[in-house]
Every structure is written in structure tokens, then in C-alpha cells.
Design a protein around this motif. Structure first.
Motif, PDB file in Angstrom:
ATOM      1  N   GLY A  71       0.822  -1.205   0.000  1.00  0.00           N
ATOM      2  CA  GLY A  71       0.000   0.000   0.000  1.00  0.00           C
ATOM      3  C   GLY A  71       0.855   1.253   0.000  1.00  0.00           C
ATOM      4  N   ARG A  72       0.195   2.380   0.217  1.00  0.00           N
ATOM      5  CA  ARG A  72       0.885   3.664   0.142  1.00  0.00           C
ATOM      6  C   ARG A  72       2.102   3.734   1.080  1.00  0.00           C
ATOM      7  N   GLY A  73       2.010   3.039   2.202  1.00  0.00           N
ATOM      8  CA  GLY A  73       3.131   3.026   3.146  1.00  0.00           C
ATOM      9  C   GLY A  73       4.310   2.198   2.647  1.00  0.00           C
ATOM     10  N   VAL A  96      -1.721  -4.969  -4.849  1.00  0.00           N
ATOM     11  CA  VAL A  96      -1.553  -3.593  -4.345  1.00  0.00           C
ATOM     12  C   VAL A  96      -2.910  -3.004  -3.946  1.00  0.00           C
ATOM     13  N   SER A  97      -2.822  -1.949  -3.125  1.00  0.00           N
ATOM     14  CA  SER A  97      -4.020  -1.151  -2.871  1.00  0.00           C
ATOM     15  C   SER A  97      -4.089  -0.068  -3.960  1.00  0.00           C
ATOM     16  N   ARG A  98      -5.183   0.646  -4.009  1.00  0.00           N
ATOM     17  CA  ARG A  98      -5.446   1.604  -5.084  1.00  0.00           C
ATOM     18  C   ARG A  98      -4.284   2.602  -5.352  1.00  0.00           C
ATOM     19  N   PRO A  99      -3.710   3.244  -4.300  1.00  0.00           N
ATOM     20  CA  PRO A  99      -2.694   4.264  -4.603  1.00  0.00           C
ATOM     21  C   PRO A  99      -1.502   3.729  -5.396  1.00  0.00           C
ATOM     22  N   GLN A 110      -3.585  -5.661 -10.687  1.00  0.00           N
ATOM     23  CA  GLN A 110      -3.030  -6.120  -9.402  1.00  0.00           C
ATOM     24  C   GLN A 110      -3.764  -5.502  -8.208  1.00  0.00           C
ATOM     25  N   GLN A 111      -4.766  -4.677  -8.486  1.00  0.00           N
ATOM     26  CA  GLN A 111      -5.447  -3.970  -7.382  1.00  0.00           C
ATOM     27  C   GLN A 111      -6.458  -4.873  -6.679  1.00  0.00           C
ATOM     28  N   ILE A 112      -6.331  -4.904  -5.357  1.00  0.00           N
ATOM     29  CA  ILE A 112      -7.267  -5.669  -4.525  1.00  0.00           C
ATOM     30  C   ILE A 112      -8.352  -4.712  -4.044  1.00  0.00           C
ATOM     31  N   GLY A 113      -9.595  -5.142  -4.078  1.00  0.00           N
ATOM     32  CA  GLY A 113     -10.637  -4.306  -3.492  1.00  0.00           C
ATOM     33  C   GLY A 113     -11.878  -4.150  -4.328  1.00  0.00           C
ATOM     34  N   GLN A 114     -12.704  -3.262  -3.873  1.00  0.00           N
ATOM     35  CA  GLN A 114     -14.033  -3.039  -4.455  1.00  0.00           C
ATOM     36  C   GLN A 114     -13.988  -2.761  -5.947  1.00  0.00           C
ATOM     37  N   SER A 115     -13.074  -1.888  -6.364  1.00  0.00           N
ATOM     38  CA  SER A 115     -12.997  -1.583  -7.792  1.00  0.00           C
ATOM     39  C   SER A 115     -11.837  -2.332  -8.444  1.00  0.00           C
ATOM     40  N   GLY A 116     -11.272  -3.293  -7.705  1.00  0.00           N
ATOM     41  CA  GLY A 116     -10.212  -4.137  -8.256  1.00  0.00           C
ATOM     42  C   GLY A 116     -10.660  -5.579  -8.252  1.00  0.00           C
ATOM     43  N   VAL A 127       1.262  -4.817   3.556  1.00  0.00           N
ATOM     44  CA  VAL A 127       2.381  -3.968   3.980  1.00  0.00           C
ATOM     45  C   VAL A 127       2.053  -2.510   3.680  1.00  0.00           C
ATOM     46  N   GLY A 128       1.951  -1.691   4.726  1.00  0.00           N
ATOM     47  CA  GLY A 128       1.684  -0.265   4.537  1.00  0.00           C
ATOM     48  C   GLY A 128       0.314   0.013   3.943  1.00  0.00           C
ATOM     49  N   ILE A 129      -0.657  -0.774   4.360  1.00  0.00           N
ATOM     50  CA  ILE A 129      -2.039  -0.616   3.886  1.00  0.00           C
ATOM     51  C   ILE A 129      -2.922  -0.305   5.098  1.00  0.00           C
ATOM     52  N   SER A 130      -3.723   0.755   5.001  1.00  0.00           N
ATOM     53  CA  SER A 130      -4.507   1.174   6.174  1.00  0.00           C
ATOM     54  C   SER A 130      -5.720   0.271   6.402  1.00  0.00           C
ATOM     55  N   GLY A 131      -6.288  -0.258   5.301  1.00  0.00           N
ATOM     56  CA  GLY A 131      -7.471  -1.114   5.453  1.00  0.00           C
ATOM     57  C   GLY A 131      -8.767  -0.346   5.293  1.00  0.00           C
ATOM     58  N   SER A 132      -8.840   0.444   4.233  1.00  0.00           N
ATOM     59  CA  SER A 132     -10.094   1.143   3.930  1.00  0.00           C
ATOM     60  C   SER A 132     -11.189   0.107   3.665  1.00  0.00           C
ATOM     61  N   VAL A 133     -12.435   0.542   3.802  1.00  0.00           N
ATOM     62  CA  VAL A 133     -13.566  -0.357   3.536  1.00  0.00           C
ATOM     63  C   VAL A 133     -13.434  -0.960   2.133  1.00  0.00           C
ATOM     64  N   GLN A 134     -13.065  -0.108   1.184  1.00  0.00           N
ATOM     65  CA  GLN A 134     -12.987  -0.577  -0.209  1.00  0.00           C
ATOM     66  C   GLN A 134     -11.909  -1.636  -0.392  1.00  0.00           C
ATOM     67  N   TYR A 135     -10.833  -1.537   0.373  1.00  0.00           N
ATOM     68  CA  TYR A 135      -9.770  -2.551   0.287  1.00  0.00           C
ATOM     69  C   TYR A 135     -10.211  -3.830   1.003  1.00  0.00           C
ATOM     70  N   VAL A 148       1.407  -5.290   8.365  1.00  0.00           N
ATOM     71  CA  VAL A 148       2.527  -4.488   8.855  1.00  0.00           C
ATOM     72  C   VAL A 148       2.147  -3.032   8.694  1.00  0.00           C
ATOM     73  N   ASN A 149       2.166  -2.276   9.799  1.00  0.00           N
ATOM     74  CA  ASN A 149       1.783  -0.874   9.709  1.00  0.00           C
ATOM     75  C   ASN A 149       2.431  -0.138  10.878  1.00  0.00           C
ATOM     76  N   ARG A 150       2.857   1.086  10.630  1.00  0.00           N
ATOM     77  CA  ARG A 150       3.485   1.791  11.756  1.00  0.00           C
ATOM     78  C   ARG A 150       2.428   2.356  12.720  1.00  0.00           C
ATOM     79  N   GLY A 166       5.253  -1.183  13.111  1.00  0.00           N
ATOM     80  CA  GLY A 166       6.584  -0.635  12.882  1.00  0.00           C
ATOM     81  C   GLY A 166       6.782  -0.321  11.421  1.00  0.00           C
ATOM     82  N   ASP A 167       8.028  -0.054  11.076  1.00  0.00           N
ATOM     83  CA  ASP A 167       8.348   0.393   9.729  1.00  0.00           C
ATOM     84  C   ASP A 167       8.344  -0.756   8.717  1.00  0.00           C
ATOM     85  N   ALA A 168       7.712  -0.509   7.575  1.00  0.00           N
ATOM     86  CA  ALA A 168       7.580  -1.530   6.538  1.00  0.00           C
ATOM     87  C   ALA A 168       8.954  -2.001   6.036  1.00  0.00           C
ATOM     88  N   LYS A 169       9.882  -1.064   5.873  1.00  0.00           N
ATOM     89  CA  LYS A 169      11.199  -1.415   5.326  1.00  0.00           C
ATOM     90  C   LYS A 169      11.936  -2.350   6.286  1.00  0.00           C
TER      91      LYS A 169
HETATM   92  C1  LIG Z   1     -15.594   4.036  -5.041  1.00  0.00           C
HETATM   93  C2  LIG Z   1     -14.229   3.733  -4.485  1.00  0.00           C
HETATM   94  C3  LIG Z   1     -13.645   2.526  -4.798  1.00  0.00           C
HETATM   95  C4  LIG Z   1     -12.381   2.224  -4.290  1.00  0.00           C
HETATM   96  N1  LIG Z   1     -11.838   1.014  -4.590  1.00  0.00           N
HETATM   97  C5  LIG Z   1     -10.657   0.665  -4.026  1.00  0.00           C
HETATM   98  C6  LIG Z   1     -10.099  -0.632  -4.254  1.00  0.00           C
HETATM   99  O1  LIG Z   1     -10.634  -1.453  -4.997  1.00  0.00           O
HETATM  100  N2  LIG Z   1      -8.933  -0.930  -3.648  1.00  0.00           N
HETATM  101  C7  LIG Z   1      -8.278  -0.043  -2.820  1.00  0.00           C
HETATM  102  O2  LIG Z   1      -7.214  -0.390  -2.299  1.00  0.00           O
HETATM  103  N3  LIG Z   1      -8.782   1.186  -2.615  1.00  0.00           N
HETATM  104  C8  LIG Z   1      -9.943   1.557  -3.191  1.00  0.00           C
HETATM  105  N4  LIG Z   1     -10.427   2.813  -2.973  1.00  0.00           N
HETATM  106  C9  LIG Z   1      -9.571   3.775  -2.246  1.00  0.00           C
HETATM  107  C10 LIG Z   1      -9.659   3.594  -0.741  1.00  0.00           C
HETATM  108  O3  LIG Z   1     -10.713   4.388  -0.227  1.00  0.00           O
HETATM  109  C11 LIG Z   1      -8.348   4.043  -0.044  1.00  0.00           C
HETATM  110  O4  LIG Z   1      -8.029   5.365  -0.414  1.00  0.00           O
HETATM  111  C12 LIG Z   1      -7.158   3.135  -0.362  1.00  0.00           C
HETATM  112  O5  LIG Z   1      -7.497   1.788  -0.159  1.00  0.00           O
HETATM  113  C13 LIG Z   1      -5.999   3.511   0.560  1.00  0.00           C
HETATM  114  O6  LIG Z   1      -4.885   2.753   0.225  1.00  0.00           O
HETATM  115  P1  LIG Z   1      -3.734   2.507   1.280  1.00  0.00           P
HETATM  116  O7  LIG Z   1      -4.247   1.769   2.461  1.00  0.00           O
HETATM  117  O8  LIG Z   1      -2.569   1.939   0.553  1.00  0.00           O
HETATM  118  O9  LIG Z   1      -3.303   4.013   1.682  1.00  0.00           O
HETATM  119  P2  LIG Z   1      -3.530   4.819   3.017  1.00  0.00           P
HETATM  120  O10 LIG Z   1      -4.939   4.782   3.457  1.00  0.00           O
HETATM  121  O11 LIG Z   1      -2.878   6.144   2.806  1.00  0.00           O
HETATM  122  O12 LIG Z   1      -2.701   3.991   4.106  1.00  0.00           O
HETATM  123  C14 LIG Z   1      -1.314   3.924   4.141  1.00  0.00           C
HETATM  124  C15 LIG Z   1      -0.950   3.170   5.421  1.00  0.00           C
HETATM  125  O13 LIG Z   1       0.445   2.967   5.440  1.00  0.00           O
HETATM  126  C16 LIG Z   1       0.936   3.178   6.765  1.00  0.00           C
HETATM  127  N5  LIG Z   1       2.326   3.563   6.624  1.00  0.00           N
HETATM  128  C17 LIG Z   1       2.846   4.711   6.102  1.00  0.00           C
HETATM  129  N6  LIG Z   1       4.183   4.663   6.095  1.00  0.00           N
HETATM  130  C18 LIG Z   1       4.528   3.461   6.626  1.00  0.00           C
HETATM  131  C19 LIG Z   1       5.777   2.820   6.898  1.00  0.00           C
HETATM  132  N7  LIG Z   1       6.939   3.407   6.587  1.00  0.00           N
HETATM  133  N8  LIG Z   1       5.755   1.600   7.453  1.00  0.00           N
HETATM  134  C20 LIG Z   1       4.578   0.978   7.771  1.00  0.00           C
HETATM  135  N9  LIG Z   1       3.373   1.533   7.531  1.00  0.00           N
HETATM  136  C21 LIG Z   1       3.344   2.754   6.969  1.00  0.00           C
HETATM  137  C22 LIG Z   1       0.048   4.274   7.329  1.00  0.00           C
HETATM  138  O14 LIG Z   1       0.032   4.212   8.741  1.00  0.00           O
HETATM  139  C23 LIG Z   1      -1.305   3.958   6.701  1.00  0.00           C
HETATM  140  O15 LIG Z   1      -2.076   3.122   7.548  1.00  0.00           O
HETATM  141  C24 LIG Z   1     -11.672   3.143  -3.471  1.00  0.00           C
HETATM  142  C25 LIG Z   1     -12.296   4.364  -3.162  1.00  0.00           C
HETATM  143  C26 LIG Z   1     -13.543   4.656  -3.660  1.00  0.00           C
HETATM  144  C27 LIG Z   1     -14.174   5.977  -3.301  1.00  0.00           C
END
Ligand SMILES: Cc1cc2nc3c(=O)[nH]c(=O)nc-3n(C[C@H](O)[C@H](O)[C@H](O)COP(=O)(O)OP(=O)(O)OC[C@H]3O[C@@H](n4cnc5c(N)ncnc54)[C@H](O)[C@@H]3O)c2cc1C
Length: 181
Positions: A71-73, A96-99, A110-116, A127-135, A148-150, A166-169
Motif C-alpha cells: 500500500g501507500r506506506g 496492491v491497494s489503489r494508490p 493487481q489492485q485488490i478491493g471493491q474496484s479491483g 504492507v503499509g495498507i490502512s485497510g479502507s472499507v474498499q480494500y 505491517v503498519n506503523r 513498525g516500519d515496513a522497510k
Molecule cells: C468508489 C471507491 C472505490 C475504491 N476502490 C478501491 C479498491 O478497490 N482498492 C483499494 O485499495 N482502494 C480503493 N479505494 C480507495 C480507498 O478508499 C483508499 O483510499 C485506499 O485503499 C488507501 O490505500 P492505502 O491503504 O494503501 O493508503 P492509506 O490509506 O494512505 O494507508 C497507508 C498506510 O500505510 C501506513 N504507513 C505509512 N508509512 C509506513 C511505513 N513506513 N511503514 C509501515 N506503515 C506505513 C500508514 O500508517 C497507513 O495506515 C476506493 C475508493 C472509492 C471511493
């Protein structure tokens, strides 16, 4: 997303995303699948200009039994390379997550989730994924979830069987050593 109600007319039609439901045996029921070959060449109002077969990637996350998900992290070139190496050693696919689909080295395939893609692996490492509802919608049927999440308050942590706060790396470097062959 839309809700379609069709109470009065038959036949009815439904499309179901793979891995959304678990297959269960229903006593006394004998389900049948009829595969119908659709011949649209005879249709008067349709002109076919080109056909492109849709081929699923062999290492598709939809059928993978193990997934390393980033994920973004974990949006870092070195970390992505390490994740790919670890995934190869574990026999896992990389999801991967969306970002992360904004990176040139990942696509929505490769996107996991509602629109993947909805996945249903025996093991998933987030790894570094917050766990949004969509994911979470796309991976909540995974059997063993490790995250794994800090931030230990990230929603994905509550849904996981094992967590590392802790840190993903740092985690991935240690894991790389642990799965060395
Ligand atoms: C209609 C709709 C459909 C969507 N469909 C999808 C979908 O199919 N799949 C999807 O994934 N998203 C989808 N989304 C987007 C979703 O809402 C989130 O924005 C997305 O899932 C967030 O991805 P993320 O967890 O990687 O990023 P973030 O929410 O930004 O989370 C990043 C996480 O990384 C952690 N982090 C940061 N740095 C580090 C580090 N160095 N070490 C460890 N942890 C770290 C942070 O604490 C945070 O928890 C959709 C949104 C909408 C509105």
C-alpha cells in the motif's frame, strides 16, 4: 454501483465477481451449469470491428494462494523490489491497494478491493495498507491475514491474525533474510 430489482419477469440475470462467495454444497440441490455459445455474427445491428481476447495473467491475484500486498506506506522502489523477491521465494503473487496503481510498474490488474479484484488466498501479507472499507471488501475472505503498519490503530490491524507495528522497510528486510534460500 447499482441495485437492480427484477421481481416480475424471467429470465433473471446476475453477474458475480470471482471469490465473492464461498462455494458450499446444498443438500438435495443439483446445480447445473449450461454454457451457451453466443453467436453474434448473425445479429443484424452489430458490426464487429475487432476482437481482442482477454487473457488473465498466469500469476493473477484472483487465483493466488499467497499474496504479498503493498500500500501507500510501501510506495518505495527498494521496498517494491524486496516485496517482489520475497513473493518469488514464497511462491506468492504481488497485489496492491489503489494508490500503488499510480506507479508505472503496477496496474489495476493487481489492485485488490471493491474496484479491483476480490481475492481469497490462504495467506496475505499487507504492507503499509490502512485497510479502507474498499480494500477490506476485496480481501476479507483471506484465511491468514498478516499486516505491517506503523500505526497500530489502522483498521487493517483489527482484521488481522498477526500484526507487526513498525516500519515496513525494517520488516521486509528482516523477512527477506528469513526466507533466504
Ligand atoms: C468508489 C471507491 C472505490 C475504491 N476502490 C478501491 C479498491 O478497490 N482498492 C483499494 O485499495 N482502494 C480503493 N479505494 C480507495 C480507498 O478508499 C483508499 O483510499 C485506499 O485503499 C488507501 O490505500 P492505502 O491503504 O494503501 O493508503 P492509506 O490509506 O494512505 O494507508 C497507508 C498506510 O500505510 C501506513 N504507513 C505509512 N508509512 C509506513 C511505513 N513506513 N511503514 C509501515 N506503515 C506505513 C500508514 O500508517 C497507513 O495506515 C476506493 C475508493 C472509492 C471511493
Amino acid at each position: 454501483m447499482c441495485e437492480i430489482t427484477c421481481p416480475d419477469h424471467r429470465p433473471q440475470m446476475a453477474s458475480v465477481r470471482p471469490n465473492t462467495f464461498a462455494a458450499v454444497k446444498v443438500e438435495g440441490a443439483t446445480p447445473t451449469i449450461e454454457t451457451v455459445t453466443l453467436d453474434i455474427s448473425a445479429a443484424k445491428d452489430i458490426t464487429i470491428t475487432a476482437t481482442t481476447p482477454k487473457v488473465s495473467a498466469a500469476n493473477s491475484i484472483a487465483t493466488a494462494s499467497k499474496i504479498v500486498a503493498l500500500g501507500r506506506g510501501a510506495n518505495d522502489d527498494e521496498l517494491v523490489a524486496e516485496a517482489r523477491l520475497i513473493a518469488t521465494r514464497l511462491g506468492a503473487a504481488v497485489g496492491v491497494s489503489r494508490p500503488l496503481t499510480d506507479r508505472p510498474d503496477f496496474t489495476v490488474e493487481q489492485q485488490i478491493g471493491q474496484s479491483g479484484t476480490t481475492v481469497n488466498p490462504d495467506f496475505i501479507l499487507n504492507v503499509g495498507i490502512s485497510g479502507s472499507v474498499q480494500y477490506q471488501i476485496g480481501m476479507s475472505n483471506s484465511h491468514l491475514i498478516v499486516s505491517v503498519n506503523r500505526d497500530n490503530q489502522a483498521p487493517i490491524m483489527a482484521q488481522s491474525d498477526y500484526t507487526f507495528t513498525g516500519d515496513a522497510k525494517q520488516f521486509m528486510q528482516a523477512l527477506k533474510k528469513a526466507v533466504q534460500v
